[in-house]
Design a protein around this motif. Structure first.
Motif, PDB file in Angstrom:
ATOM      1  N   VAL A  85       5.482  28.084   7.708  1.00 26.59           N
ATOM      2  CA  VAL A  85       5.696  27.605   8.857  1.00 26.59           C
ATOM      3  C   VAL A  85       5.249  28.266  10.104  1.00 26.59           C
ATOM      4  O   VAL A  85       5.342  29.680   9.919  1.00 26.59           O
ATOM      5  CB  VAL A  85       6.788  26.811   9.297  1.00 26.59           C
ATOM      6  CG1 VAL A  85       7.099  25.665   8.032  1.00 26.59           C
ATOM      7  CG2 VAL A  85       8.038  27.619   9.286  1.00 26.59           C
ATOM      8  N   GLU A  86       4.833  27.712  11.091  1.00 27.46           N
ATOM      9  CA  GLU A  86       4.565  28.414  12.388  1.00 27.46           C
ATOM     10  C   GLU A  86       5.311  27.562  13.343  1.00 27.46           C
ATOM     11  O   GLU A  86       4.980  26.515  13.563  1.00 27.46           O
ATOM     12  CB  GLU A  86       3.083  28.595  12.701  1.00 27.46           C
ATOM     13  CG  GLU A  86       2.669  29.443  13.874  1.00 27.46           C
ATOM     14  CD  GLU A  86       1.176  29.360  14.114  1.00 27.46           C
ATOM     15  OE1 GLU A  86       0.873  30.123  15.337  1.00 27.46           O
ATOM     16  OE2 GLU A  86       0.467  28.814  13.622  1.00 27.46           O
ATOM     17  N   LEU A  87       6.108  28.114  13.996  1.00 23.44           N
ATOM     18  CA  LEU A  87       6.997  27.673  15.064  1.00 23.44           C
ATOM     19  C   LEU A  87       6.540  28.010  16.401  1.00 23.44           C
ATOM     20  O   LEU A  87       6.378  29.256  16.721  1.00 23.44           O
ATOM     21  CB  LEU A  87       8.396  27.889  14.813  1.00 23.44           C
ATOM     22  CG  LEU A  87       9.013  27.539  13.307  1.00 23.44           C
ATOM     23  CD1 LEU A  87      10.297  28.352  13.056  1.00 23.44           C
ATOM     24  CD2 LEU A  87       9.156  26.027  13.138  1.00 23.44           C
ATOM     25  N   PHE A  88       6.861  27.044  17.455  1.00 25.00           N
ATOM     26  CA  PHE A  88       6.353  27.441  18.940  1.00 25.00           C
ATOM     27  C   PHE A  88       7.602  27.197  19.490  1.00 25.00           C
ATOM     28  O   PHE A  88       8.254  25.873  19.435  1.00 25.00           O
ATOM     29  CB  PHE A  88       5.263  26.700  19.273  1.00 25.00           C
ATOM     30  CG  PHE A  88       4.141  26.987  18.300  1.00 25.00           C
ATOM     31  CD1 PHE A  88       3.130  27.936  18.604  1.00 25.00           C
ATOM     32  CD2 PHE A  88       3.637  26.016  17.229  1.00 25.00           C
ATOM     33  CE1 PHE A  88       2.210  28.264  17.937  1.00 25.00           C
ATOM     34  CE2 PHE A  88       2.503  26.457  16.596  1.00 25.00           C
ATOM     35  CZ  PHE A  88       1.931  27.433  16.809  1.00 25.00           C
ATOM     36  N   LEU A  89       8.083  28.198  20.117  1.00 28.05           N
ATOM     37  CA  LEU A  89       9.651  28.312  21.033  1.00 28.05           C
ATOM     38  C   LEU A  89       9.528  28.227  22.311  1.00 28.05           C
ATOM     39  O   LEU A  89       8.832  28.981  22.868  1.00 28.05           O
ATOM     40  CB  LEU A  89      10.384  29.324  20.305  1.00 28.05           C
ATOM     41  CG  LEU A  89      10.483  29.544  18.954  1.00 28.05           C
ATOM     42  CD1 LEU A  89      11.332  30.892  18.485  1.00 28.05           C
ATOM     43  CD2 LEU A  89      11.149  28.399  17.898  1.00 28.05           C
ATOM     44  N   LYS A 137       3.365  34.643  23.383  1.00 32.29           N
ATOM     45  CA  LYS A 137       1.928  34.496  23.831  1.00 32.29           C
ATOM     46  C   LYS A 137       1.855  32.939  24.615  1.00 32.29           C
ATOM     47  O   LYS A 137       2.425  32.058  24.240  1.00 32.29           O
ATOM     48  CB  LYS A 137       1.212  34.017  22.592  1.00 32.29           C
ATOM     49  CG  LYS A 137      -0.436  34.244  22.722  1.00 32.29           C
ATOM     50  CD  LYS A 137      -1.007  33.941  21.395  1.00 32.29           C
ATOM     51  CE  LYS A 137      -2.822  33.724  21.722  1.00 32.29           C
ATOM     52  NZ  LYS A 137      -3.137  33.390  20.402  1.00 32.29           N
ATOM     53  N   ALA A 138       1.127  33.159  25.649  1.00 34.18           N
ATOM     54  CA  ALA A 138       0.999  31.914  26.714  1.00 34.18           C
ATOM     55  C   ALA A 138       2.252  31.135  26.818  1.00 34.18           C
ATOM     56  O   ALA A 138       2.394  30.146  26.714  1.00 34.18           O
ATOM     57  CB  ALA A 138      -0.130  31.155  25.895  1.00 34.18           C
ATOM     58  N   GLU A 188       6.015  32.333  19.653  1.00 36.68           N
ATOM     59  CA  GLU A 188       5.115  32.024  18.269  1.00 36.68           C
ATOM     60  C   GLU A 188       5.918  32.941  16.976  1.00 36.68           C
ATOM     61  O   GLU A 188       6.048  34.103  17.021  1.00 36.68           O
ATOM     62  CB  GLU A 188       3.658  32.310  18.139  1.00 36.68           C
ATOM     63  CG  GLU A 188       3.154  31.540  19.093  1.00 36.68           C
ATOM     64  CD  GLU A 188       1.530  31.745  18.924  1.00 36.68           C
ATOM     65  OE1 GLU A 188       0.964  32.080  18.076  1.00 36.68           O
ATOM     66  OE2 GLU A 188       0.765  31.749  20.071  1.00 36.68           O
ATOM     67  N   VAL A 189       6.447  32.277  16.136  1.00 34.63           N
ATOM     68  CA  VAL A 189       7.229  32.705  14.972  1.00 34.63           C
ATOM     69  C   VAL A 189       6.817  32.153  13.687  1.00 34.63           C
ATOM     70  O   VAL A 189       6.471  30.760  13.463  1.00 34.63           O
ATOM     71  CB  VAL A 189       8.577  32.293  14.955  1.00 34.63           C
ATOM     72  CG1 VAL A 189       9.349  32.490  13.918  1.00 34.63           C
ATOM     73  CG2 VAL A 189       9.460  32.608  16.175  1.00 34.63           C
TER      74      VAL A 189
END
Length: 93
Positions: free
Chosen positions: A78-82, A62-63, A67-68
């Motif tokens: 947890v929310e991870l941004f890769l 997304k964008a 997003e994991v």
């Protein structure tokens, strides 16, 4: 007194909704500016995260960011941004 309670609820709701949803995600900016044809697949991103000890529950692109949603080694959500080109974690919420 009845008018004060709804006003207080409206003010509280406004304060919560004014927090940008994307603020945590990639610190308000895309994770990469590379073209999509250079991005890893969603499965490859999930594998990289799992290789770091996370248990992936949900993942999406997304964008210009992966997003994991996962569980860490202690079982905390947890929310991870890769970065979708490398799988590097650029932000965590």
């Amino acid at each position: 007194m009845r008018k004060i309670i709804p006003l207080a609820v409206a003010v509280a709701a406004g304060a919560v909704s004014s927090i940008p949803a994307a603020q945590a995600s990639s610190l308000g900016r895309p994770c990469t500016s590379a073209p999509e044809n250079q991005w890893l697949s969603l499965d490859a991103l999930k594998a990289k995260v799992e290789g770091q000890g996370y248990k992936v529950q949900k993942a999406k692109l997304k964008a210009a960011c992966g997003e994991v949603y996962a569980l860490d080694a202690k079982g905390a959500r947890v929310e991870l941004f890769l970065d979708p080109t490398s799988g590097a974690i650029v932000a965590q919420d």
